[in-house]
Structure formats: C-alpha cells, structure tokens
Design an enzyme around this catalytic site. Structure first.
Site, PDB file in Angstrom:
ATOM      1  N   GLY A 147       0.819  -1.202   0.000  1.00 41.52           N
ATOM      2  CA  GLY A 147       0.000   0.000   0.000  1.00 41.52           C
ATOM      3  C   GLY A 147       0.854   1.254   0.000  1.00 41.52           C
ATOM      4  O   GLY A 147       2.078   1.194   0.118  1.00 41.52           O
ATOM      5  N   GLY A 178       1.994   5.430   1.075  1.00 40.77           N
ATOM      6  CA  GLY A 178       2.119   6.345   2.201  1.00 40.77           C
ATOM      7  C   GLY A 178       3.061   5.884   3.295  1.00 40.77           C
ATOM      8  O   GLY A 178       3.811   4.910   3.156  1.00 40.77           O
ATOM      9  N   CYS A 237       5.576  -5.642   1.680  1.00 37.66           N
ATOM     10  CA  CYS A 237       5.771  -4.204   1.454  1.00 37.66           C
ATOM     11  C   CYS A 237       5.228  -3.375   2.623  1.00 37.66           C
ATOM     12  O   CYS A 237       5.770  -3.444   3.717  1.00 37.66           O
ATOM     13  CB  CYS A 237       5.164  -3.793   0.124  1.00 37.66           C
ATOM     14  SG  CYS A 237       5.863  -2.243  -0.512  1.00 37.66           S
ATOM     15  N   LEU A 238       4.158  -2.617   2.453  1.00 40.26           N
ATOM     16  CA  LEU A 238       3.592  -1.862   3.575  1.00 40.26           C
ATOM     17  C   LEU A 238       3.180  -2.820   4.689  1.00 40.26           C
ATOM     18  O   LEU A 238       3.325  -2.507   5.875  1.00 40.26           O
ATOM     19  CB  LEU A 238       2.398  -1.029   3.122  1.00 40.26           C
ATOM     20  CG  LEU A 238       1.821  -0.093   4.191  1.00 40.26           C
ATOM     21  CD1 LEU A 238       2.721   1.113   4.410  1.00 40.26           C
ATOM     22  CD2 LEU A 238       0.413   0.370   3.814  1.00 40.26           C
ATOM     23  N   GLN A 290       6.123  -3.517   6.798  1.00 36.80           N
ATOM     24  CA  GLN A 290       6.434  -2.398   7.686  1.00 36.80           C
ATOM     25  C   GLN A 290       5.455  -2.337   8.858  1.00 36.80           C
ATOM     26  O   GLN A 290       5.864  -2.090  10.003  1.00 36.80           O
ATOM     27  CB  GLN A 290       6.403  -1.096   6.878  1.00 36.80           C
ATOM     28  CG  GLN A 290       7.446  -1.031   5.772  1.00 36.80           C
ATOM     29  CD  GLN A 290       7.108  -0.009   4.700  1.00 36.80           C
ATOM     30  OE1 GLN A 290       6.079   0.671   4.747  1.00 36.80           O
ATOM     31  NE2 GLN A 290       7.972   0.087   3.701  1.00 36.80           N
ATOM     32  N   ASN A 321       8.883  -1.756  -4.698  1.00 35.38           N
ATOM     33  CA  ASN A 321       8.191  -0.477  -4.799  1.00 35.38           C
ATOM     34  C   ASN A 321       7.955   0.056  -3.396  1.00 35.38           C
ATOM     35  O   ASN A 321       6.911  -0.178  -2.799  1.00 35.38           O
ATOM     36  CB  ASN A 321       6.866  -0.617  -5.540  1.00 35.38           C
ATOM     37  CG  ASN A 321       6.076   0.682  -5.548  1.00 35.38           C
ATOM     38  OD1 ASN A 321       6.620   1.752  -5.275  1.00 35.38           O
ATOM     39  ND2 ASN A 321       4.796   0.604  -5.832  1.00 35.38           N
ATOM     40  N   PHE A 346       9.762   3.729   2.144  1.00 31.60           N
ATOM     41  CA  PHE A 346      10.041   3.620   3.572  1.00 31.60           C
ATOM     42  C   PHE A 346      10.647   2.245   3.833  1.00 31.60           C
ATOM     43  O   PHE A 346      10.473   1.314   3.041  1.00 31.60           O
ATOM     44  CB  PHE A 346       8.767   3.795   4.402  1.00 31.60           C
ATOM     45  CG  PHE A 346       8.203   5.185   4.386  1.00 31.60           C
ATOM     46  CD1 PHE A 346       8.460   6.070   5.427  1.00 31.60           C
ATOM     47  CD2 PHE A 346       7.412   5.615   3.325  1.00 31.60           C
ATOM     48  CE1 PHE A 346       7.943   7.357   5.409  1.00 31.60           C
ATOM     49  CE2 PHE A 346       6.892   6.895   3.296  1.00 31.60           C
ATOM     50  CZ  PHE A 346       7.157   7.771   4.340  1.00 31.60           C
ATOM     51  N   HIS A 373       8.382  -7.539  -3.451  1.00 34.65           N
ATOM     52  CA  HIS A 373       7.144  -8.087  -3.998  1.00 34.65           C
ATOM     53  C   HIS A 373       7.392  -9.450  -4.636  1.00 34.65           C
ATOM     54  O   HIS A 373       7.738  -9.538  -5.817  1.00 34.65           O
ATOM     55  CB  HIS A 373       6.562  -7.128  -5.043  1.00 34.65           C
ATOM     56  CG  HIS A 373       5.907  -5.928  -4.449  1.00 34.65           C
ATOM     57  ND1 HIS A 373       4.548  -5.838  -4.242  1.00 34.65           N
ATOM     58  CD2 HIS A 373       6.431  -4.769  -3.980  1.00 34.65           C
ATOM     59  CE1 HIS A 373       4.254  -4.672  -3.698  1.00 34.65           C
ATOM     60  NE2 HIS A 373       5.387  -4.005  -3.521  1.00 34.65           N
ATOM     61  N   GLU A 405       5.246 -11.527  -5.612  1.00 34.36           N
ATOM     62  CA  GLU A 405       4.278 -11.763  -6.689  1.00 34.36           C
ATOM     63  C   GLU A 405       4.688 -11.092  -7.986  1.00 34.36           C
ATOM     64  O   GLU A 405       4.085 -11.330  -9.043  1.00 34.36           O
ATOM     65  CB  GLU A 405       2.892 -11.263  -6.269  1.00 34.36           C
ATOM     66  CG  GLU A 405       2.617  -9.786  -6.478  1.00 34.36           C
ATOM     67  CD  GLU A 405       3.341  -8.862  -5.526  1.00 34.36           C
ATOM     68  OE1 GLU A 405       3.288  -7.638  -5.715  1.00 34.36           O
ATOM     69  OE2 GLU A 405       3.971  -9.364  -4.567  1.00 34.36           O
TER      70      GLU A 405
END
Length: 378
Positions: free
Chosen positions: A238, A240, A265-266, A269, A307, A310, A349, A351
């Site tokens: 995701g 931000g 990914c997000l 985190q 991608n 952060f 990622h 996938e």
C-alpha cells in the site's frame, strides 16, 4: 513542441510533450527501473500520490490490455517518460497509453530528459513536484509554488484512499501461460487479506495454491477478523507512511500470536511496527524489477521486484523477530520472521507483476504455515 512540464520543489524544470489528460497535478516524484510492465506499475495502488518516472527510454509499445491491471484504476499522480512509442504492437492490445491515461484523468509528459532527472533525484532524494499539460504549463513560478505547498509523504496515511469499502471474496486464478497452478479448487484454508492497497496478482498467488481468500477493508478490527475463523492473515502492500496507519498497527499487534501472518511491502512495515520496531523514509527508495536481495536463511540471492520509499530501521527492536533478508545494494532490511508467533514478512514483492519470479516460494511458505497444525507459542 513543449506543451507540458515537470517542475520540482527545488526549482528544477524539465520541459516535455504532454499526452494523456490535461491539467495540473502534484505528487512525490519517484523513478522505476523496470524494463517492462508499465501497465502494472500504473495500476499499483502503492503509487498513489506519486509521479512516476520510467528509466527505460521507450514506453508504450505494447499498448494497454485488460489482463495486466493490478487494481480497479490507475493510481499514479503523473507519468514521465523519455519517448512515447508511436506504434503499438501486441497480440493482447486493446488501446494505447495516451488514450488510456486520458480516459483515467492522468497527465503524462514525454520527451523529458529522464536520465538527467533520475540522476538528480538519486543525488538529492525524492521530492515534491508538479506536472502540467496544456493550460498552466507555461507559468513555471506558479507551478514551483504549487509543488512546494503540496503535502509531504512523511506522516501521510494514504491507505484510507485505496482500501476496499466492503469485504469481498477472491477466487480468480493467474493465467496458466505465466504461472503453474498447484491447486485449482480454491477450497483450502481461509486466509483473510487486509487491503492496504492490494495488488491483484498477490491474491492470484494465494488462490493458485488452493487458499480461500476474503479481502477486508484496512480498518477492520482484529476481533472482527478473528470472528471469521481464518487459518491465516495476509497484510498487503500500500501507499504512504506506514507509521501514520495507526489503526493497522494496533490491529496487527492484537492479531500477533493468534494465527500465522504474512506481510508484503507496507504490510511488512506494519508488522514490524506492531512488533515494536521503527520505520524511516529512504532517500529515493527502491522501485524496479532488478533489486538483489539475500536470503540470510539459505544464503541464496533473489532478483526481486520493489516499490517502496520507507523501510524498517536497522536499529529496530523487533520483539524477538529475526532479520531474514537484506538488500545487497544498501543493506536495508528486506525480510523478518518471528517463529514463535508464526509471523513473517518481506519488503519486496514476491508476486512481481512486473518482475522476476525468484521469490514465489514465499507464498508456498505461507501455505505451509497456514496448514501447519503446530500450536503457536505463548
């Protein structure tokens, strides 16, 4: 004819030729080093509020098809390229990049000196920018002010913009031309996937392995998820700042130790933050399909798709979790696991879409964890 322009908050100006929609838009300027896959990049919700520059010089030659979208719409705030292909040639093509972005209301700028632009970002770091096509593209001073007054990505919760409004069940498989299905029944254990901006190919990787998948909104409380009696929980990618999505961190903290958890990914985190770790903004992030990641458990190196802007801080206290993967370019943390809680995650990622398939084994590991009857340690 220069009828479009990209301006950066530090005053740098990059003129070009507009395509797609007309108007003015702001976003965080980033670059992607993938050689192919622009349609998947455009529709990845992780790029919400970002202007994406492609380092590959020739873009648009394969057109647009109905199969390669990763979500319900284009999410990038703008698209910057060196050269827009005047010819489209692909057996699946149904449209062209210019028409596609125009229909989606997204501004594109071609004929930009993208090598100079990327070198600038690489040395100065990502920054806020404004992109303009048509009316307003000549008023450079105003555009610079617009860029400087636009929101900064740090502290910005963008998950609320991209998550699903209602829960839904996913049953679609990937195309057998590209992936071998191990189980077409989709009658196995139930996995609940938190949608922080989830890509469709992540869901396909789970249904390809026979898992039943229910996708829920990002704000869904932990107790509501547990009422569904899932055998596993997935935390998606995701956009931000992960530290700004406080409700997600709280929910994952309350789910730790209940059922196996896998994050990407997000989601990686957020899992780290839920364990007590910290995250930090990177100078220019990792975005592309050629990032080398070392699996510290096996010693193998995977070429992977990334991608993110952060990362989990290297000095994080992860509450007993161990680091399992690192990036060989800058040594940033790329994966963690907590064996006692049956929770693991990766920053990159597996996938792909676009990108290499070196890391697909992680979905197999998640399936094994979901099916493992071994009780989680208290």
């Amino acid at each position: 004819m220069n009828n479009a322009v990209l301006v950066l908050e530090d005053g740098r100006v990059f003129p070009g030729t507009g395509f797609g929609a007309q108007g003015v838009m702001t976003g965080e300027l980033v670059f992607n080093t993938s050689m192919t896959g622009y349609q998947e990049i455009l529709t990845d919700p992780s790029y919400h509020k970002q202007i994406v520059t492609m380092t590959v010089p020739h873009v648009g030659n394969t057109g647009i098809n109905a199969e390669d979208v990763e979500s319900r719409r284009v999410w990038v705030a703008g698209f910057v390229i060196r050269s827009l292909s005047p010819i489209v040639s692909n057996w699946r093509n149904r449209s062209n990049l210019d028409s596609y972005l125009r229909d989606q209301g997204v501004i594109g700028v071609a004929d930009v000196a993208t090598r100079a632009l990327v070198r600038h970002i690489r040395s100065k770091g990502v920054m806020r920018a404004a992109i303009a096509h048509g009316y307003g593209a000549q008023n450079i001073d105003a555009l610079i002010d617009i860029a400087r007054n636009s929101p900064d990505m740090s502290g910005w919760n963008l998950v609320d913009d991209v998550t699903t409004a209602e829960p839904y069940n996913w049953s679609e498989h990937s195309d057998v031309q590209w992936y071998k299905h191990t189980d077409n029944a989709v009658s196995g254990p139930l996995v609940v996937a938190y949608d922080y901006g989830i890509k469709s190919n992540i869901l396909r990787m789970m249904t390809d392995r026979g898992l039943r998948v229910t996708v829920v909104p990002a704000q869904t409380p932990a107790e509501k998820v547990l009422e569904m009696k899932p055998s596993g929980i997935f935390l998606s990618n995701g956009p931000g700042d992960p530290a700004a999505v406080d409700y997600a961190i709280d929910n994952v903290h309350n789910l730790l130790g209940k059922v196996p958890i896998f994050g990407i990914c997000l989601g990686h985190q957020i899992l780290a933050l839920a364990m007590g770790g910290k995250t930090e903004k990177m100078p220019f992030g990792h975005r592309g399909g050629n990032q080398p990641v070392k699996n510290l458990l096996t010693g193998k190196v995977e070429i992977s798709s990334h991608n993110h802007g952060f990362a989990v801080s290297a000095d994080s206290d992860l509450g007993g979790a161990e680091v399992t993967h690192i990036n060989l370019n800058d040594k940033t943390i790329e994966g963690i696991q907590h064996k006692g809680m049956q929770a693991f995650s990766v920053q990159y990622h597996p996938e792909a879409s676009p990108g290499p398939h070196d890391s697909l084994y992680l979905f197999d590991e998640f399936v094994n964890a979901v099916k493992d009857p071994t009780p989680i340690e208290e």
